[in-house]
Scaffold this active site. Structure first.
Site, PDB file in Angstrom:
ATOM      1  N   ARG A 147      -1.154  54.412  25.101  1.00 10.12           N
ATOM      2  CA  ARG A 147      -0.315  55.284  25.991  1.00 10.12           C
ATOM      3  C   ARG A 147      -0.316  56.653  25.404  1.00 10.12           C
ATOM      4  O   ARG A 147      -0.236  56.676  24.191  1.00 10.12           O
ATOM      5  CB  ARG A 147       1.142  54.659  26.140  1.00 10.12           C
ATOM      6  CG  ARG A 147       2.093  55.024  24.888  1.00 10.12           C
ATOM      7  CD  ARG A 147       3.586  54.734  24.982  1.00 10.12           C
ATOM      8  NE  ARG A 147       4.233  53.880  23.945  1.00 10.12           N
ATOM      9  CZ  ARG A 147       4.603  54.852  22.672  1.00 10.12           C
ATOM     10  NH1 ARG A 147       4.288  55.866  22.481  1.00 10.12           N
ATOM     11  NH2 ARG A 147       5.081  54.098  21.893  1.00 10.12           N
ATOM     12  N   HIS A 193       7.149  56.888  24.122  1.00 15.78           N
ATOM     13  CA  HIS A 193       7.590  55.625  24.343  1.00 15.78           C
ATOM     14  C   HIS A 193       8.373  55.905  25.622  1.00 15.78           C
ATOM     15  O   HIS A 193       8.060  55.292  26.782  1.00 15.78           O
ATOM     16  CB  HIS A 193       8.104  55.014  23.257  1.00 15.78           C
ATOM     17  CG  HIS A 193       9.316  54.037  23.836  1.00 15.78           C
ATOM     18  ND1 HIS A 193       8.942  52.743  24.078  1.00 15.78           N
ATOM     19  CD2 HIS A 193      10.599  54.187  23.766  1.00 15.78           C
ATOM     20  CE1 HIS A 193       9.773  51.967  24.371  1.00 15.78           C
ATOM     21  NE2 HIS A 193      11.160  52.852  24.335  1.00 15.78           N
ATOM     22  N   TYR A 238       4.400  59.021  14.093  1.00 17.47           N
ATOM     23  CA  TYR A 238       3.796  57.641  13.955  1.00 17.47           C
ATOM     24  C   TYR A 238       2.237  57.711  14.220  1.00 17.47           C
ATOM     25  O   TYR A 238       1.526  56.662  14.199  1.00 17.47           O
ATOM     26  CB  TYR A 238       4.437  56.652  14.313  1.00 17.47           C
ATOM     27  CG  TYR A 238       4.793  56.452  15.917  1.00 17.47           C
ATOM     28  CD1 TYR A 238       4.005  56.086  16.996  1.00 17.47           C
ATOM     29  CD2 TYR A 238       6.118  57.160  16.453  1.00 17.47           C
ATOM     30  CE1 TYR A 238       4.218  56.134  18.333  1.00 17.47           C
ATOM     31  CE2 TYR A 238       6.379  57.255  17.826  1.00 17.47           C
ATOM     32  CZ  TYR A 238       5.335  56.553  18.781  1.00 17.47           C
ATOM     33  OH  TYR A 238       5.702  56.827  20.134  1.00 17.47           O
TER      34      TYR A 238
END
Lengths: 325, 362
Positions: free
Chosen positions: B261, B265, B275
């Protein structure tokens, strides 16, 4: 009319609905050829075939999740959780999923699921078999929670639960399974899922109970009768929703009430009923509304359960405390 | 050690299936799905349209006009290639990122927006769309899919239940229970794990000692495949074969699609730079499903910049119209929500309904 134990009445109700409605499916751990660990489904697989009555892999969340899925295919699932303490494995499937199907989908789907499960103390089980967990369930919007106190009620309430188009938790007290027999009609009948039952009329005190505590309350009432105290005993039959009208009507007559539950004291069914009574009928009360409950510990190791569980003596003492208030 | 574990070398059994490589070249001619030119163009149209929808949704969210949104860019091949293999009566159990599959199965766009906006009408699937609304609890839909599939099998339907989760979802107990139930009953289910490498921020390497998620099928005794989730042809082909097996009575399939993606999120404050590295992002952007499919179609003379612009313009117009329609949706009331709790309202809710009627009339 036949005399039946509660477990026989439950089997009879399952058989009745399996016959009535091809969409009814009965499944769970050991419910197939073995007929269930308490024999509640005895003979049903032979009679209705493996597509209607079947064993599942050993996984409670899977069982209830599968029931939710089956309900989208117009089935009427009647899954069994082998002992209600195991429902913790399936809490999301029950409370987060099944209970919300109608609401979440805006009525596009619903979950006509009846989850049957044994619970209740006094039969010396290992841990997490006997716990009274109905309080958790009654806090979940979307569920009905039904607890029969004997064979006649068990059959009628189970048939009503299965026919209901929303999820029902149907809790069967293990101590009541074979402890007594009752006349149970062979023909089908239903019992309303939102009406309490006055099992004994009285004028001085209202005892509200469900499941095995109905019998403790009745025994207390009988003994108190000899001492000149007349107790009315109400069997809730359904702990969600609560039939508050029947309770209030009784309290307005007796002016006193005690709620008896096998579950621990903190929160739970009895606390809710006490709150409703004081909000709606405080001026009718001549004494606080008391509770008789188990203490707020984990359900005890079985050697201690006879003392831990509320009994008719506890009820009697509390009645006297209220009468002398 | 005396015994050799069978897990050694298992990843060789789960080599990634790819048909169209990053350069838009067919690398596996034998596996080429039987799709007409019109189908190929339609797949491309849907991917481009969905990418525009994602961009517009993010923009609307930033303007405070959308609400909950889980970005989809990067996952188009995985989402739409699998949905393209379905029939209208197949049943979809989506995760919260899987709104595009619902849309292409027939959920009107304005309802998808209403889902984001927290209006229950967004969850009301049209009669001809067999689907649950997007699942919020990770993995809960997987056990349900086993039930839908068993029901279909017992009803003699020639349909499948298809469910989606992510790499994190494959760590849930419900994943193992649901896939295992479907295997035990040989139910016609397809379990898609869209491995986009991060469960919010936790990398897939930290989810399991297993080198692939697809190999978990071995333990459940069912077929499992690892697929290039940026290759729409490979995803379509594998899902289409799984569907065929399922409706022929040969049971469920687990499919892991390797994807990414590009966005966060959700739009509720996740910051992927905490991250992921830019290098990693750009490495995956090179694998982009639309870029490689565009090359492939242009080579075949089936696609052009002009055509793509046309699709993008149409998408923008339709999105605008759908937002307008969503704006017009009457606000839901608490009394309305009370009324959809049960078939027959219990006494406590009847009483509370009256209280809220009064509150809402003020």
């Amino acid at each position: 009319m036949a005399e039946m134990t509660m477990i026989q009445a439950i089997t009879d109700a399952l058989r009745t609905e399996l016959k009535n409605d091809d969409n009814v499916l009965v499944f769970g751990e050991d419910v197939g050829q073995n007929g269930g660990v308490f024999r509640a489904t005895e003979g049903l697989q032979d009679e209705f075939g493996e597509e209607r009555v079947f064993d599942t892999p050993l996984a409670e969340s899977g069982i209830i999740g599968m029931a939710v899925g089956l309900s989208t295919q117009d089935y009427r699932p009647v899954p069994e959780i082998q002992f209600f303490g195991f429902v913790f494995e399936a809490m999301d499937a029950v409370v987060g999923q099944a209970a919300r199907m109608r609401y979440r989908s805006g009525g596009r789907w619903h979950a006509p699921i009846t989850i049957r499960s044994p619970f209740g103390g006094g039969v010396h089980t290992p841990e997490l078999h006997a716990d009274s967990l109905e309080g958790f369930m009654t806090q979940a919007p979307g569920l009905r929670v039904v607890i029969p106190s004997g064979p006649y009620d068990a059959k009628g309430l189970l048939i009503s639960s299965i026919r209901n188009n929303d999820p029902v938790i149907f809790l069967e007290h293990m101590k009541l399974y074979r402890s007594f027999r009752e006349e149970v009609p062979e023909e089908e009948y239903t019992i309303d899922l939102d009406k309490a039952n006055i099992v004994k009329e009285g004028t001085d005190m209202t005892l509200v109970a469900y499941g095995a505590m109905v019998h403790a309350s009745l025994k207390a009432a009988e003994e108190l009768e000899e001492e000149g105290i007349s107790c009315e005993v109400i069997d809730l039959r359904t702990v969600s929703p609560i039939d508050i009208d029947t309770i209030l009507e009784s309290v307005k007559k007796t002016n006193r009430a005690i709620v008896v539950q096998e579950a621990q004291r903190q929160a739970g069914v009895a606390a809710g009923i006490v709150a409703e009574i004081q909000e709606r009928a405080i001026l009718h009360l001549e004494s606080p509304v008391f509770r008789v409950t188990a203490p707020d510990t984990v359900y005890p190791f079985s050697q201690a359960e006879e003392v831990w569980l509320p009994n008719h003596q506890d009820v009697k003492e509390k009645v006297k405390e209220s009468m002398n208030f | 050690m005396v015994f050799k574990s069978p897990v050694e070398g298992i990843e060789e059994k789960f080599e990634m299936i790819q048909i169209l490589n990053e350069d838009g070249k067919i690398v596996n001619e034998d596996a080429m799905p039987d799709l007409s030119d019109d189908d190929l163009v339609e797949l491309m149209r849907r991917m481009v349209y969905t990418r525009v929808l994602d961009q517009r949704s993010i923009a609307l969210n930033r303007q405070g006009r959308l609400g909950f949104y889980a970005p989809t860019a990067g996952q188009e091949a995985s989402q739409l290639g699998s949905q393209f293999a379905l029939e209208q009566d197949d049943f979809i159990l989506p995760g919260y990122r899987d709104v595009p599959q619902l849309i292409w199965q027939g959920l009107p766009l304005y309802q998808a927006f209403l889902f984001s906006r927290g209006h229950y009408h967004g969850n009301q699937m049209p009669e001809d769309v067999q689907a649950l609304s997007p699942q919020i609890i990770i993995g809960a839909q997987i056990t349900q899919a086993a039930g839908v599939a068993l029901g279909m099998k017992n009803r003699g339907k020639k349909n499948v239940a298809i469910t989606y989760t992510g790499d994190g979802g494959a760590s849930q107990g419900d994943f193992y229970e649901g896939v295992n139930f479907a295997g035990a009953y040989q139910a016609p289910a397809i379990f898609i794990v869209q491995n986009n490498r991060f469960a919010i921020s936790v990398p897939v390497e930290k989810q399991s000692a297993a080198k692939t998620i697809a190999q978990k099928s071995v333990a459940m005794g069912i077929p499992g495949f690892l697929v290039d989730g940026m290759d729409v042809l490979a995803v379509y082909k594998v899902v289409q074969e799984a569907r065929e097996r399922a409706v022929n009575g040969d049971g469920p399939t687990l499919i892991e699609t390797l994807t990414y993606r590009y966005g966060p999120h959700t739009m509720a404050g996740d910051d992927p730079t905490r991250y992921r590295t830019e290098d990693m992002d750009s490495e995956w952007e090179k694998k982009d499903p639309i870029v490689r499919f565009r090359k492939f179609l242009e080579e075949k003379g089936l696609w052009s910049e002009e055509k793509e612009n046309e699709v993008m313009e149409t998408a923008k117009e339709e999105i605008k119209a759908a937002i307008k329609k969503a704006d017009k949706q009457e606000k839901q009331s608490v009394t309305e929500l009370i009324s959809i709790m049960h078939e027959e309202l219990p006494a406590n809710l009847i009483e509370q309904m009256e209280e809220f009627k009064e509150k809402e009339s003020k």
